[in-house]
Design a protein around this motif. Structure first.
Motif, mmCIF file in Angstrom:
data_model
loop_
_atom_site.group_PDB
_atom_site.id
_atom_site.type_symbol
_atom_site.label_atom_id
_atom_site.label_comp_id
_atom_site.label_asym_id
_atom_site.label_seq_id
_atom_site.Cartn_x
_atom_site.Cartn_y
_atom_site.Cartn_z
ATOM 1 N N SER A 1 0.810 -1.222 0.000
ATOM 2 C CA SER A 1 0.000 0.000 0.000
ATOM 3 C C SER A 1 0.844 1.272 0.000
ATOM 4 O O SER A 1 0.387 2.315 -0.461
ATOM 5 N N ALA B 1 1.627 1.907 -3.550
ATOM 6 C CA ALA B 1 0.358 2.247 -4.194
ATOM 7 C C ALA B 1 -0.041 3.691 -3.897
ATOM 8 O O ALA B 1 -0.603 4.384 -4.756
ATOM 9 N N GLN C 1 -0.872 6.445 -6.640
ATOM 10 C CA GLN C 1 -2.209 7.051 -6.649
ATOM 11 C C GLN C 1 -2.145 8.575 -6.570
ATOM 12 O O GLN C 1 -2.849 9.273 -7.286
ATOM 13 N N ILE D 1 -3.783 7.318 -10.465
ATOM 14 C CA ILE D 1 -4.480 6.062 -10.758
ATOM 15 C C ILE D 1 -5.296 5.659 -9.528
ATOM 16 O O ILE D 1 -4.806 4.976 -8.631
ATOM 17 N N GLU E 1 -7.829 3.663 -9.235
ATOM 18 C CA GLU E 1 -8.241 2.261 -9.144
ATOM 19 C C GLU E 1 -7.325 1.442 -8.242
ATOM 20 O O GLU E 1 -7.697 0.369 -7.788
ATOM 21 N N ILE E 2 -6.145 1.966 -7.985
ATOM 22 C CA ILE E 2 -5.146 1.203 -7.247
ATOM 23 C C ILE E 2 -5.537 0.983 -5.779
ATOM 24 O O ILE E 2 -5.085 0.033 -5.141
ATOM 25 N N TYR E 3 -6.399 1.863 -5.236
ATOM 26 C CA TYR E 3 -6.785 1.677 -3.830
ATOM 27 C C TYR E 3 -8.095 0.899 -3.682
ATOM 28 O O TYR E 3 -8.470 0.499 -2.578
ATOM 29 N N SER F 1 -5.047 1.216 -13.653
ATOM 30 C CA SER F 1 -4.590 0.036 -12.927
ATOM 31 C C SER F 1 -4.093 -1.052 -13.873
ATOM 32 O O SER F 1 -3.150 -1.783 -13.543
ATOM 33 N N MET G 1 -0.466 -0.536 -14.739
ATOM 34 C CA MET G 1 0.442 -0.951 -13.679
ATOM 35 C C MET G 1 0.610 -2.468 -13.676
ATOM 36 O O MET G 1 1.721 -2.986 -13.559
ATOM 37 N N ASN H 1 -6.419 -7.730 -6.999
ATOM 38 C CA ASN H 1 -5.578 -6.541 -6.855
ATOM 39 C C ASN H 1 -4.633 -6.484 -8.043
ATOM 40 O O ASN H 1 -3.877 -7.423 -8.284
ATOM 41 N N LEU I 1 -2.009 -5.045 -8.364
ATOM 42 C CA LEU I 1 -0.616 -5.036 -7.931
ATOM 43 C C LEU I 1 -0.247 -6.302 -7.164
ATOM 44 O O LEU I 1 0.720 -6.317 -6.418
#
Length: 649
Positions: free
Chosen positions: A243, A246, A250, A255, A257-259, A392, A395, A453, A455
């Motif tokens: 996180s 991330a 973010q 971006i 969508e990453i969270y 996302s 990434m 996720n 990531l």
């Protein structure tokens, strides 16, 4: 039912977003020019300022209408949508973005309906004449309609919405919209909300106020940043370790969508997002902040670039306060949960130890679904898709690409793309589990796997390991990555077989208007005809059913090609083909839309099946031919298509 409703909302939201997203660069162009050349800008210039109104009043509405029309009916839809938008623009004195989002699809639907009516009815040589004049005539009528009806209607709606919003703002109710925005964002409706709703509203408002808070409601990175930082400092699970990185992506990359996956893992964090968003909106109203244009992505850098002189404090305090509130509330939720977990563990240490093996086993099986990918050694291209195709998914593609390069799997290409642009021939499509249903609709013939996720480093590592191990296995055992592997001698032998034209389809091989409840019943029908015509023994039908259990013989494009297993070669008496038409369709593939209207059973001696399959697939390489053969009532028509191809080969 709820899943279907959510899917419909997502599709509609994505459609709205897809009309705006391709034109974001023009919005930014207009925003920068507005920031520089207007009287209150950084470099006021009366002459250059004349370039700004045509962009917002003419260029952008027409581009939006064209994009919306093209999404529905291709180039012709885009052209008709653009023409009809001109009438709407001329009839009003306000920027017509909402109107463009109506005129474009409306014009496309009309021209698409017209094309369906005249399909196969135009005499040869008149196609271009009809195509050009149909766009012109339909465009004229739609322009008149948009001038007298759509334009005034959109203006009335815009004025009404403006009045309602003013009332909401005056009564300080706008912050409560966060209860709708934040949950919708987490379910990947962020682009639809921002570019389908708030951007048009912001453009309408900016003509009066020179800036609009609507551009910053959804795109504010503060709430998401607060949640990610809280996850990093207070989240004890393994999945929260990423996180921190991330949060940087973010906040600086925009971006959002990453969270989303972190919130979905701990749904109570949704409250933190809502509180942060409410704080942001309140600050924007109190300090009269806002941006001068729509932004994408929602990065702090984009926000600063689109902030006009005098509003930096208002916008920065809005972002910072939303971050602070979401961080503090998320930290509190983590603290409360941690306390309960400690107390539970003290009382349950023995139970935990007894189940340690079970937990470990479950963890090891976390990515077992990757091992179930079919023909993994034949995968040549992998596509990672998300709603917009540049957040996302980009990434995820970057992470996977590095792992692929490290394993020297140079034959596999990795790319990221928007869901609606997915090609139908992708070998493997990776999407978030909330988007997989939509992805299957756009790429029904591809294999699909879901992740939680984008990531998830372990997910990509497991996938690449499987790809690498399969490659090494085939290399070690000297197995070529081809559907059929023969020596040069056998290939030459096949060519000789082909030149003899060893089978000829006749009327007795063709059966139209067949009906079956499922694919097993369809296979039995095809097998029965193979037996009756002396091509195979009766037990070959069971071998066809066994073959279907191993892997589906669904080819895609409404065609299935059932045949027996290798072990059933002794049951084949001579090479033969049975062509069966099922007008009502039979579900053959793994996806709900994998419906076969043409089921072609084959039985081939020795290596003759290569030539059989080649002839059939070449004959059915045109979608229009497949459509005609699926509906025709003429055996002679089927015969002409199939045998003409056999002669060519």
């Amino acid at each position: 039912m709820l899943r279907l409703i959510r899917l419909k909302i997502q599709n509609f939201g994505q459609f709205l977003s897809n009309m705006i997203m391709p034109n974001i660069s023009i919005f930014i162009t207009w925003g920068i020019m507005n920031a520089l050349f207007v009287p209150l800008g950084w470099q006021p210039n009366k002459i250059l300022a004349q370039l700004i109104p045509p962009i917002i009043f003419y260029l952008l509405p027409i581009l939006i209408a064209y994009t919306g029309g093209r999404l529905i009916a291709g180039e012709r839809g885009g052209l008709v949508g653009s023409i009809s938008a001109v009438g709407m623009i001329t009839s009003t004195d306000i920027p017509m973005f909402l109107g463009g989002m109506i005129c474009g699809p409306l014009g496309a639907w009309v021209i698409k309906g017209f094309d369906q009516i005249i399909k196969n009815r135009i005499k040869s040589g008149f196609e271009m004449l009809v195509n050009n004049f149909s766009i012109a005539i339909i465009g004229i009528f739609l322009t008149i309609i948009s001038f007298f009806l759509i334009g005034p209607l959109i203006e009335w709606i815009s004025n009404s919405l403006g009045s309602i919003l003013k009332i909401i703002i005056n009564f300080n109710l706008l912050p409560f919209i966060a209860f709708i925005i934040e949950p919708a964002k987490v379910f990947f409706l962020n682009n639809a909300i921002n570019h389908g709703i708030f951007s048009p509203l912001g453009i309408q408002e900016i003509s009066e106020n020179k800036s609009s808070l609507f551009f910053l409601i959804e795109s504010n990175p503060g709430p998401g940043l607060g949640v990610l930082i809280a996850c990093f400092f207070f989240g004890k699970e393994e999945s929260y370790k990423s996180s921190g990185g991330a949060a940087i992506i973010q906040f600086l990359g925009g971006i959002h969508e990453i969270y989303f996956p972190y919130v979905l893992m701990k749904p109570i964090l949704m409250i933190s997002l809502i509180l942060g968003s409410m704080t942001s909106i309140f600050m924007l109203i109190f300090f009269k902040g806002g941006l001068i244009s729509a932004i994408s992505p929602g990065s702090i850098l984009s926000i600063l670039a689109m902030t006009k002189k005098g509003l930096y404090f208002a916008n920065c305090i809005s972002v910072f306060s939303s971050f602070l509130i979401s961080f503090l509330s998320a930290a509190l939720f983590f603290k409360i949960n941690l306390g309960k977990k400690t107390e539970y563990n003290k009382k349950s240490t023995k139970l935990f130890k007894n189940n340690l093996y079970s937990i470990k086993k479950k963890s090891d099986q976390k990515y077992d679904f990757i091992k179930k990918i079919k023909n993994i050694q034949k995968i040549k291209n992998i596509i990672i898709a998300c709603d917009a195709g540049m957040g996302s998914s980009a990434m995820g593609a970057s992470i996977l690409r590095k792992k692929i390069e490290n394993k020297n799997l140079t034959h596999i290409s990795i790319s990221n793309i928007a869901l609606n642009l997915l090609p139908k021939n992708a070998d493997l499509v990776i999407t978030h589990e909330k988007l997989t249903c939509r992805a299957k609709k756009y790429a029904p013939n591809s294999q699909h796997i879901s992740l939680k996720n984008f990531l998830d480093n372990d997910f990509y590592t497991t996938l690449v390991t499987q790809l690498y191990e399969k490659k090494e296995f085939y290399k070690k055992n000297n197995i070529q990555d081809k559907k059929d592997n023969f020596s040069e001698k056998n290939i030459n032998s096949n060519k000789k077989i082909q030149s003899k034209n060893f089978f000829q389809i006749s009327k007795k091989n063709i059966f139209l208007n067949q009906h079956a409840k499922n694919k097993q019943e369809a296979i039995k029908i095809v097998g029965k005809y193979l037996v009756e015509q002396g091509y195979v023994k009766t037990d070959y039908i069971d071998a066809m059913l066994d073959r279907e259990k191993i892997v589906s013989t669904w080819l895609g494009e409404s065609v299935a090609l059932p045949h027996g297993t290798i072990e059933a070669k002794d049951s084949i008496l001579k090479t033969g083909v049975i062509f069966c038409q099922f007008p009502k369709g039979v579900h053959f593939g793994e996806n709900i839309d994998d419906i076969a209207y043409l089921v072609i059973g084959i039985a081939a001696k020795n290596n003759e099946h290569i030539i059989v399959v080649s002839n059939i697939t070449n004959a059915l390489d045109d979608k229009n031919i497949i459509t005609r053969l699926s509906k025709t009532k003429s055996v002679n028509e089927v015969l002409s298509y199939l045998n003409s191809n056999v002669k060519k080969n």
